[in-house]
Scaffold this active site. Structure first.
Site, PDB file in Angstrom:
ATOM      1  N   GLU A   1      10.701  15.558  15.335  1.00 18.35           N
ATOM      2  CA  GLU A   1      11.052  15.791  13.836  1.00 18.35           C
ATOM      3  C   GLU A   1      10.406  16.745  13.125  1.00 18.35           C
ATOM      4  OE1 GLU A   1       9.759  12.132  11.943  1.00 18.35           O
ATOM      5  OE2 GLU A   1      11.784  11.712  10.883  1.00 18.35           O
TER       6      GLU A   1
ATOM      7  N   CYS B   1      13.887  10.889   6.701  1.00 13.30           N
ATOM      8  CA  CYS B   1      13.850  10.262   7.867  1.00 13.30           C
ATOM      9  C   CYS B   1      15.470  10.287   8.570  1.00 13.30           C
ATOM     10  CB  CYS B   1      13.593   8.738   8.036  1.00 13.30           C
ATOM     11  SG  CYS B   1      14.642   7.798   6.853  1.00 13.30           S
TER      12      CYS B   1
ATOM     13  N   GLU C   1      10.611   0.756   9.918  1.00 16.91           N
ATOM     14  CA  GLU C   1      11.447   1.817   9.674  1.00 16.91           C
ATOM     15  C   GLU C   1      10.555   3.084  10.102  1.00 16.91           C
ATOM     16  OE1 GLU C   1      14.888  -0.327   8.190  1.00 16.91           O
ATOM     17  OE2 GLU C   1      14.604   1.568   8.816  1.00 16.91           O
TER      18      GLU C   1
ATOM     19  N   LYS D   1       0.955  -1.199  -0.120  1.00 14.44           N
ATOM     20  CA  LYS D   1      -0.079   0.074   0.005  1.00 14.44           C
ATOM     21  C   LYS D   1       0.939   1.268  -0.114  1.00 14.44           C
ATOM     22  CE  LYS D   1      -1.417   2.172   3.139  1.00 14.44           C
ATOM     23  NZ  LYS D   1      -1.399   3.731   2.400  1.00 14.44           N
TER      24      LYS D   1
HETATM   25  N1  LIG Z   1      13.140   5.118   8.997  1.00  7.29           N
HETATM   26  C1  LIG Z   1      12.905   5.278   7.371  1.00  7.29           C
HETATM   27  O1  LIG Z   1      13.173   4.652   6.690  1.00  7.29           O
HETATM   28  C2  LIG Z   1      11.841   6.193   6.856  1.00  7.29           C
HETATM   29  C3  LIG Z   1      11.760   6.426   5.786  1.00  7.29           C
HETATM   30  C4  LIG Z   1      10.670   7.363   5.095  1.00  7.29           C
HETATM   31  C5  LIG Z   1       9.819   8.166   6.211  1.00  7.29           C
HETATM   32  N2  LIG Z   1       9.897   7.782   7.614  1.00  7.29           N
HETATM   33  C6  LIG Z   1       9.058   8.431   8.567  1.00  7.29           C
HETATM   34  O2  LIG Z   1       7.795   8.684   8.065  1.00  7.29           O
HETATM   35  C7  LIG Z   1       7.352   9.865   8.391  1.00  7.29           C
HETATM   36  C8  LIG Z   1       6.704  10.526   7.148  1.00  7.29           C
HETATM   37  O3  LIG Z   1       6.075   9.818   6.456  1.00  7.29           O
HETATM   38  P1  LIG Z   1       4.474   9.659   6.392  1.00  7.29           P
HETATM   39  O4  LIG Z   1       3.679  10.872   6.832  1.00  7.29           O
HETATM   40  O5  LIG Z   1       3.937   9.080   4.953  1.00  7.29           O
HETATM   41  O6  LIG Z   1       4.255   8.615   7.667  1.00  7.29           O
HETATM   42  P2  LIG Z   1       2.754   8.173   7.947  1.00  7.29           P
HETATM   43  O7  LIG Z   1       3.222   7.099   9.216  1.00  7.29           O
HETATM   44  O8  LIG Z   1       1.746   9.145   8.271  1.00  7.29           O
HETATM   45  O9  LIG Z   1       2.225   7.252   6.544  1.00  7.29           O
HETATM   46  C9  LIG Z   1       3.265   6.182   6.419  1.00  7.29           C
HETATM   47  C10 LIG Z   1       2.336   5.220   5.578  1.00  7.29           C
HETATM   48  O10 LIG Z   1       1.478   4.588   6.617  1.00  7.29           O
HETATM   49  C11 LIG Z   1      -0.125   4.708   6.381  1.00  7.29           C
HETATM   50  N3  LIG Z   1      -0.782   4.729   7.257  1.00  7.29           N
HETATM   51  C12 LIG Z   1      -1.287   6.022   8.041  1.00  7.29           C
HETATM   52  N4  LIG Z   1      -2.207   5.494   8.950  1.00  7.29           N
HETATM   53  C13 LIG Z   1      -2.198   4.367   8.923  1.00  7.29           C
HETATM   54  C14 LIG Z   1      -2.992   3.448   9.607  1.00  7.29           C
HETATM   55  N5  LIG Z   1      -3.914   3.478  10.783  1.00  7.29           N
HETATM   56  N6  LIG Z   1      -2.797   1.973   9.201  1.00  7.29           N
HETATM   57  C15 LIG Z   1      -2.219   1.497   8.130  1.00  7.29           C
HETATM   58  N7  LIG Z   1      -1.495   2.558   7.407  1.00  7.29           N
HETATM   59  C16 LIG Z   1      -1.480   3.746   7.942  1.00  7.29           C
HETATM   60  C17 LIG Z   1       0.097   5.869   5.149  1.00  7.29           C
HETATM   61  O11 LIG Z   1      -1.017   5.902   4.431  1.00  7.29           O
HETATM   62  C18 LIG Z   1       1.392   5.764   4.531  1.00  7.29           C
HETATM   63  O12 LIG Z   1       1.229   4.853   3.631  1.00  7.29           O
HETATM   64  C19 LIG Z   1       8.293  10.425   9.258  1.00  7.29           C
HETATM   65  O13 LIG Z   1       8.375  10.097  10.547  1.00  7.29           O
HETATM   66  C20 LIG Z   1       9.683   9.968   8.759  1.00  7.29           C
HETATM   67  O14 LIG Z   1      10.699   9.911   9.643  1.00  7.29           O
HETATM   68  C21 LIG Z   1      11.023   6.978   8.020  1.00  7.29           C
HETATM   69  O1  LIG Z   2      13.391   9.096   4.581  1.00  7.08           O
HETATM   70  C1  LIG Z   2      14.099   8.069   4.661  1.00  7.08           C
HETATM   71  C2  LIG Z   2      14.495   7.192   3.655  1.00  7.08           C
HETATM   72  O2  LIG Z   2      14.968   5.949   4.098  1.00  7.08           O
HETATM   73  C3  LIG Z   2      15.635   8.063   3.040  1.00  7.08           C
HETATM   74  S1  LIG Z   2      16.990   7.401   2.364  1.00  7.08           S
HETATM   75  O3  LIG Z   2      17.310   5.791   2.465  1.00  7.08           O
HETATM   76  O4  LIG Z   2      18.104   8.146   3.410  1.00  7.08           O
HETATM   77  O5  LIG Z   2      17.253   8.100   0.869  1.00  7.08           O
END
Ligand SMILES: NC(=O)c1ccc[n+]([C@@H]2O[C@H](COP(=O)([O-])OP(=O)(O)OC[C@H]3O[C@@H](n4cnc5c(N)ncnc54)[C@H](O)[C@@H]3O)[C@@H](O)[C@H]2O)c1
Ligand SMILES: O=C[C@H](O)CS(=O)(=O)O
Length: 482
Positions: free
Chosen positions: A386, A291, A257, A182
């Protein structure tokens, strides 16, 4: 629509289940908008429980054949998929810039990064080894084999809509698992375009399924399903926590992640120009929406003013605008909510005594100018949460012990960075920082060859590297009586 695609059928407004492109049962759709212009790019199906269950059933039906193929056969198809992604890099980049906003060059870079995970795990597929272990019994032999976990559910974020799927699909499919994925509602088209190319690469129907729509409903079906053996999630810690709870009843294997709050430390023995260069990358890549972005910038007192002055000069060169425009380094933030959060952090810092040296102004819509703020303290929200935007907060520190304590004072533990040329300090600080990733004299750490993941509340498991495929395998112990 998305302009200038050489392969227009990469732009799909349907989900992909069991090898078929389908609408929601209800016919309902959700709009997908361009964050730079707020124009509607198109729609995506608003699916729910029934469609998700069908996707899980399709993945389950496809599993025996896919898992039963040789690693070499799976590797060949994955390699072809990676090659197709690169052959269509410009189109995939355009789709990403349109739905996510990042500058086209950065979007194309993400496509290459995503393809590198598919290619890496196509190679790793053929190195999944078992063991023969010296038996304590004369009449029995001990052997282990590794087998794919089964049906995997994947949920990905909007900030890296291509690479975050590739970082999961690469190892999962290489291991022999099948998937139901998804994407984030803001950025479905990148994943759907990848599914078009996966189909062209020869991935059999049902091996990779993409459902779009109501996140909570889809996630609820994924986490409660007894067919789904593993959930791999990339996103916020808040949602990761929720999904972990929801997965408990079926004892799902989890890869998480999650969020970060990266410290970026500049010691007084650092090469300041290099540190500024690293800070620009670590802070402003994807307009601060990664992230692993530097969320707190700690500068030792003796070099604080020099670093601040040089960082302001470098930030002032960054052009903000539409990601399709020439020379743009920073695109829009993903939406109004993201702009509001950055402004909340900025306003709180100013109210508590911080000074803005440059930027922080609204440029209309989801655009804002990149900001450098000084005299930041640990009491400010920007030090604890963050920000996920173009705000560089500088915090002055005196001693190595002080900054390690400050850097570790967070529930997060994903990425961290520091600059020093003193080898003793490099080892001391690297070992004491409580993070899964430590960038030393560099602001760019991410590559398929290295293990990516966090400690504390930044997640579970590692993606990429030789470790990444292990999360999609089970070890089976065979005790063989002679
Ligand atoms: N650690 C990593 O590799 C990594 C990478 C990218 C983003 N992030 C983190 O993600 C966050 C930003 O991304 P975002 O705003 O999309 O995050 P988010 O958690 O709001 O959404 C991530 C995904 O989860 C889904 N989602 C939301 N609520 C849900 C639920 N109740 N049940 C199932 N799925 C649900 C969203 O539709 C989306 O597909 C930041 O905190 C960032 O640090 C981490
Ligand atoms: O936002 C988090 C992703 O993992 C970024 S990256 O993997 O460092 O490009």
């Amino acid at each position: 629509m998305i302009k200038h695609l050489k392969k227009p059928d990469l732009f799909r407004q349907q989900a992909f289940i069991g090898g078929a492109w389908v609408d929601a049962d209800s016919g309902q759709t959700e709009n997908v908008t361009d964050p730079a212009t707020d124009e509607v790019l198109g729609t995506m199906p608003r699916m729910g429980a029934a469609e998700t269950e069908r996707a899980i059933d399709a993945a389950a039906a496809a599993f025996p054949d896919w898992a039963g193929r040789s690693a070499k056969e799976r590797a060949t198809i994955l390699k072809r998929w990676a090659d197709l992604m690169m052959a269509h890099q410009d189109d995939l980049g355009r789709i990403m810039t349109a739905e996510q906003g990042k500058p086209l060059a950065e979007a194309k870079g993400e496509v290459a990064y995503g393809a590198s995970f598919i290619e890496w795990f196509a190679e790793e597929a053929r190195r999944v080894y078992g063991d023969t272990i010296p038996s304590p019994w004369g009449d029995k032999r001990i052997v282990t084999i590794k087998q794919p976990i089964g049906v995997v559910a994947a949920i990905t974020p909007w900030n890296f809509p291509n690479a975050m799927l590739a970082r999961k699909a690469g190892p999962a499919l290489a291991a022999g698992c099948t998937m139901v994925c998804k994407p984030a509602a803001q950025t479905p088209y990148s994943m759907l375009a990848m599914a078009v190319l996966a189909e062209e690469a020869g991935l059999p129907p049902g091996v990779l399924n993409v459902v779009t729509g109501d996140a909570a409903t889809i996630g609820g079906v994924m986490t409660s399903s007894e067919i789904v053996q593993k959930l791999t999630f990339t996103g916020s810690t808040q949602i990761g926590r929720l999904l972990m709870r929801q997965s408990a009843d079926t004892i799902k294997k989890l890869s998480l992640e999650l969020g970060g709050n990266a410290p970026f430390i500049v010691f007084d023995d650092a090469e300041i120009d290099k540190a500024v260069e690293g800070a620009i990358i670590a802070k402003f890549r994807n307009n601060g929406q990664t992230c692993v972005c530097a969320n707190r910038i700690y500068v030792q007192a003796k070099v604080y003013d020099e670093f601040a002055e040089k960082l302001v000069a470098a930030v002032s060169q960054l052009k903000t605008g539409n990601g399709f425009d020439e020379g743009v380094a920073l695109g829009p933030l993903i939406d109004e909510k993201a702009v509001k959060k950055v402004n909340e952090h900025l306003d709180d810092a100013k109210a508590k005594g911080a000074r803005v040296l440059t930027g922080g102004e609204s440029l209309g819509g989801n655009f804002m100018s990149p900001a450098v703020v000084v005299d930041v303290t640990p009491e400010m929200i920007v030090s604890r949460e963050e920000t996920f935007g173009p705000l560089a907060p500088l915090i002055r520190f005196e001693t190595e012990a002080d900054v390690i304590r400050l850097a570790n004072d967070t529930e997060f533990g994903l990425a961290s960075y520091f600059y020093s040329r003193d080898i003793g300090r490099v080892w001391r600080v690297a070992e004491k920082l409580e993070y899964g990733i430590v960038g030393i004299n560099t602001g760019l750490i991410s590559t398929a060859e290295a293990p990516f993941g966090g400690v504390k509340q930044s997640g579970l498991g590692r993606e990429g590297s030789k470790y990444g495929i292990e999360d999609y395998l089970e070890i089976k112990y065979l005790c063989m009586g002679l």
